[in-house]
Scaffold this motif. Structure first.
Motif, PDB file in Angstrom:
ATOM      1  N   GLU A  72       0.847  -1.188   0.000  1.00  0.00           N
ATOM      2  CA  GLU A  72       0.000   0.000   0.000  1.00  0.00           C
ATOM      3  C   GLU A  72       0.882   1.237   0.000  1.00  0.00           C
ATOM      4  N   ALA A  73       0.711   2.066  -1.030  1.00  0.00           N
ATOM      5  CA  ALA A  73       1.503   3.293  -1.159  1.00  0.00           C
ATOM      6  C   ALA A  73       0.625   4.380  -1.777  1.00  0.00           C
ATOM      7  N   PRO A  74      -0.262   4.964  -0.992  1.00  0.00           N
ATOM      8  CA  PRO A  74      -1.168   5.964  -1.548  1.00  0.00           C
ATOM      9  C   PRO A  74      -0.467   7.225  -2.057  1.00  0.00           C
ATOM     10  N   ARG A  75       0.743   7.521  -1.551  1.00  0.00           N
ATOM     11  CA  ARG A  75       1.447   8.744  -1.983  1.00  0.00           C
ATOM     12  C   ARG A  75       2.885   8.474  -2.417  1.00  0.00           C
ATOM     13  N   ALA A  76       3.589   7.612  -1.760  1.00  0.00           N
ATOM     14  CA  ALA A  76       5.036   7.442  -1.945  1.00  0.00           C
ATOM     15  C   ALA A  76       5.358   6.390  -3.006  1.00  0.00           C
ATOM     16  N   LEU A  77       4.931   6.633  -4.241  1.00  0.00           N
ATOM     17  CA  LEU A  77       5.139   5.639  -5.308  1.00  0.00           C
ATOM     18  C   LEU A  77       6.597   5.480  -5.695  1.00  0.00           C
ATOM     19  N   ALA A  78       7.322   6.569  -5.842  1.00  0.00           N
ATOM     20  CA  ALA A  78       8.736   6.476  -6.223  1.00  0.00           C
ATOM     21  C   ALA A  78       9.496   5.650  -5.191  1.00  0.00           C
ATOM     22  N   GLU A  79       9.217   5.897  -3.927  1.00  0.00           N
ATOM     23  CA  GLU A  79       9.886   5.154  -2.857  1.00  0.00           C
ATOM     24  C   GLU A  79       9.485   3.681  -2.874  1.00  0.00           C
ATOM     25  N   ALA A  80       8.206   3.398  -3.120  1.00  0.00           N
ATOM     26  CA  ALA A  80       7.739   2.001  -3.159  1.00  0.00           C
ATOM     27  C   ALA A  80       8.396   1.241  -4.306  1.00  0.00           C
ATOM     28  N   ILE A  81       8.505   1.875  -5.463  1.00  0.00           N
ATOM     29  CA  ILE A  81       9.158   1.211  -6.603  1.00  0.00           C
ATOM     30  C   ILE A  81      10.622   0.955  -6.277  1.00  0.00           C
ATOM     31  N   ALA A  82      11.306   1.954  -5.745  1.00  0.00           N
ATOM     32  CA  ALA A  82      12.720   1.788  -5.396  1.00  0.00           C
ATOM     33  C   ALA A  82      12.909   0.687  -4.351  1.00  0.00           C
ATOM     34  N   ALA A  83      12.023   0.615  -3.380  1.00  0.00           N
ATOM     35  CA  ALA A  83      12.160  -0.369  -2.301  1.00  0.00           C
ATOM     36  C   ALA A  83      11.850  -1.797  -2.739  1.00  0.00           C
ATOM     37  N   HIS A  84      10.972  -1.968  -3.715  1.00  0.00           N
ATOM     38  CA  HIS A  84      10.505  -3.314  -4.067  1.00  0.00           C
ATOM     39  C   HIS A  84      10.991  -3.813  -5.426  1.00  0.00           C
ATOM     40  N   SER A  85      11.656  -2.964  -6.183  1.00  0.00           N
ATOM     41  CA  SER A  85      12.102  -3.371  -7.515  1.00  0.00           C
ATOM     42  C   SER A  85      13.297  -4.315  -7.419  1.00  0.00           C
ATOM     43  N   ARG A  86      13.154  -5.440  -8.082  1.00  0.00           N
ATOM     44  CA  ARG A  86      14.214  -6.453  -8.185  1.00  0.00           C
ATOM     45  C   ARG A  86      14.161  -6.999  -9.608  1.00  0.00           C
ATOM     46  N   ALA A  87      15.251  -7.520 -10.066  1.00  0.00           N
ATOM     47  CA  ALA A  87      15.292  -8.072 -11.426  1.00  0.00           C
ATOM     48  C   ALA A  87      14.264  -9.179 -11.611  1.00  0.00           C
ATOM     49  N   ASP A  88      13.948  -9.920 -10.541  1.00  0.00           N
ATOM     50  CA  ASP A  88      13.017 -11.044 -10.647  1.00  0.00           C
ATOM     51  C   ASP A  88      11.585 -10.681 -10.264  1.00  0.00           C
ATOM     52  N   THR A  89      11.322  -9.399 -10.017  1.00  0.00           N
ATOM     53  CA  THR A  89      10.004  -8.980  -9.524  1.00  0.00           C
ATOM     54  C   THR A  89       9.368  -7.947 -10.437  1.00  0.00           C
ATOM     55  N   LEU A  90       8.169  -8.263 -10.920  1.00  0.00           N
ATOM     56  CA  LEU A  90       7.370  -7.321 -11.682  1.00  0.00           C
ATOM     57  C   LEU A  90       6.546  -6.508 -10.697  1.00  0.00           C
ATOM     58  N   ILE A  91       6.570  -5.208 -10.853  1.00  0.00           N
ATOM     59  CA  ILE A  91       5.773  -4.316 -10.010  1.00  0.00           C
ATOM     60  C   ILE A  91       4.623  -3.771 -10.847  1.00  0.00           C
ATOM     61  N   VAL A  92       3.413  -3.876 -10.316  1.00  0.00           N
ATOM     62  CA  VAL A  92       2.232  -3.276 -10.926  1.00  0.00           C
ATOM     63  C   VAL A  92       1.774  -2.153 -10.012  1.00  0.00           C
ATOM     64  N   VAL A  93       1.682  -0.942 -10.547  1.00  0.00           N
ATOM     65  CA  VAL A  93       1.162   0.199  -9.791  1.00  0.00           C
ATOM     66  C   VAL A  93      -0.264   0.434 -10.263  1.00  0.00           C
ATOM     67  N   ASP A  94      -1.224   0.319  -9.352  1.00  0.00           N
ATOM     68  CA  ASP A  94      -2.639   0.483  -9.694  1.00  0.00           C
ATOM     69  C   ASP A  94      -3.279   1.386  -8.642  1.00  0.00           C
ATOM     70  N   CYS A  95      -3.487   2.641  -8.899  1.00  0.00           N
ATOM     71  CA  CYS A  95      -3.376   3.327 -10.164  1.00  0.00           C
ATOM     72  C   CYS A  95      -2.901   4.756  -9.954  1.00  0.00           C
ATOM     73  N   LEU A  96      -2.422   5.360 -11.032  1.00  0.00           N
ATOM     74  CA  LEU A  96      -1.926   6.740 -10.993  1.00  0.00           C
ATOM     75  C   LEU A  96      -3.046   7.744 -10.789  1.00  0.00           C
ATOM     76  N   THR A  97      -4.239   7.398 -11.209  1.00  0.00           N
ATOM     77  CA  THR A  97      -5.387   8.294 -11.077  1.00  0.00           C
ATOM     78  C   THR A  97      -5.688   8.575  -9.605  1.00  0.00           C
ATOM     79  N   LEU A  98      -5.710   7.524  -8.802  1.00  0.00           N
ATOM     80  CA  LEU A  98      -5.956   7.695  -7.368  1.00  0.00           C
ATOM     81  C   LEU A  98      -4.745   8.315  -6.672  1.00  0.00           C
ATOM     82  N   TRP A  99      -3.546   7.955  -7.157  1.00  0.00           N
ATOM     83  CA  TRP A  99      -2.327   8.551  -6.593  1.00  0.00           C
ATOM     84  C   TRP A  99      -2.388  10.072  -6.707  1.00  0.00           C
ATOM     85  N   LEU A 100      -2.771  10.570  -7.885  1.00  0.00           N
ATOM     86  CA  LEU A 100      -2.881  12.014  -8.061  1.00  0.00           C
ATOM     87  C   LEU A 100      -3.889  12.600  -7.066  1.00  0.00           C
TER      88      LEU A 100
END
Length: 183
Positions: A72-100
């Motif tokens: 759950e990352a209602p505001r901190a998307l850049a941080e969530a991607i940086a924290a969870h991104s791995r070569a073996d992990t696909l990240i789905v962000v759903d959605c930018l509309t609510l983030w805005l």
């Protein structure tokens, strides 16, 4: 279905854009036993109806993608991607509309800064990233100043992310139309 290094999935409400993102996650997981998927969700249950939607999405995802993590990352998307991104992990962000919507009361400059941080995080991600966003600028110009500002801001966010994504897909009636890249 080939998973791109990064993909922006656009569409209207109930167009099938989240389902497309889930299908990409399914394809990613099926591609290698070592692959993982994480869903970074931006919604928060501000009312009973929204809480119901969130629970339904969570249950549907758990059924279709058992073992996929939810962050759950209602505001901190850049941080969530940086924290969870791995070569073996696909990240789905759903959605930018609510983030805005969650960035309120940031002004245009603050939203632009957050958008730049998000675009940088996507560009630097170690693994694939799928971003889901509404395309809401196809209709008439809204009457209210705040609604026009929101539509304009989301349009700028979508353009910024489309520029850094390898593939951009518009979904209508459940059908994907590739705008950038290839299927």
């Amino acid at each position: 279905m080939r998973v791109a290094g990064s993909e922006l999935v656009l569409g209207g409400q109930r167009s099938g854009k989240s389902r497309r993102a889930e299908q990409l996650a399914q394809a990613w997981l099926a591609g290698d036993a070592g692959h993982r998927a994480s869903f970074v969700v931006t919604a928060h249950g501000g009312d009973e109806e929204m809480q119901s939607r969130i629970e339904r999405h969570r249950a549907d995802r758990a059924e279709r993608l058992p073992g996929a993590a939810t962050v759950e990352a209602p505001r901190a998307l850049a941080e969530a991607i940086a924290a969870h991104s791995r070569a073996d992990t696909l990240i789905v962000v759903d959605c930018l509309t609510l983030w805005l919507a969650n960035l309120h009361p940031l002004d245009e400059s603050g939203i632009a800064q957050e958008t730049d941080r998000l675009a940088d995080a996507v560009a630097q991600a170690a693994g694939p990233v799928v971003l889901v966003s509404n395309e809401i600028g196809l209709g008439v110009v809204p009457m209210g100043r705040e609604v026009r500002a929101y539509v304009d801001a989301l349009g700028r966010i979508n353009q910024a992310l489309a520029a850094v994504c390898e593939r951009v897909t518009l979904v209508a009636a459940g059908l994907p139309l590739v705008l950038k890249g290839s299927l």
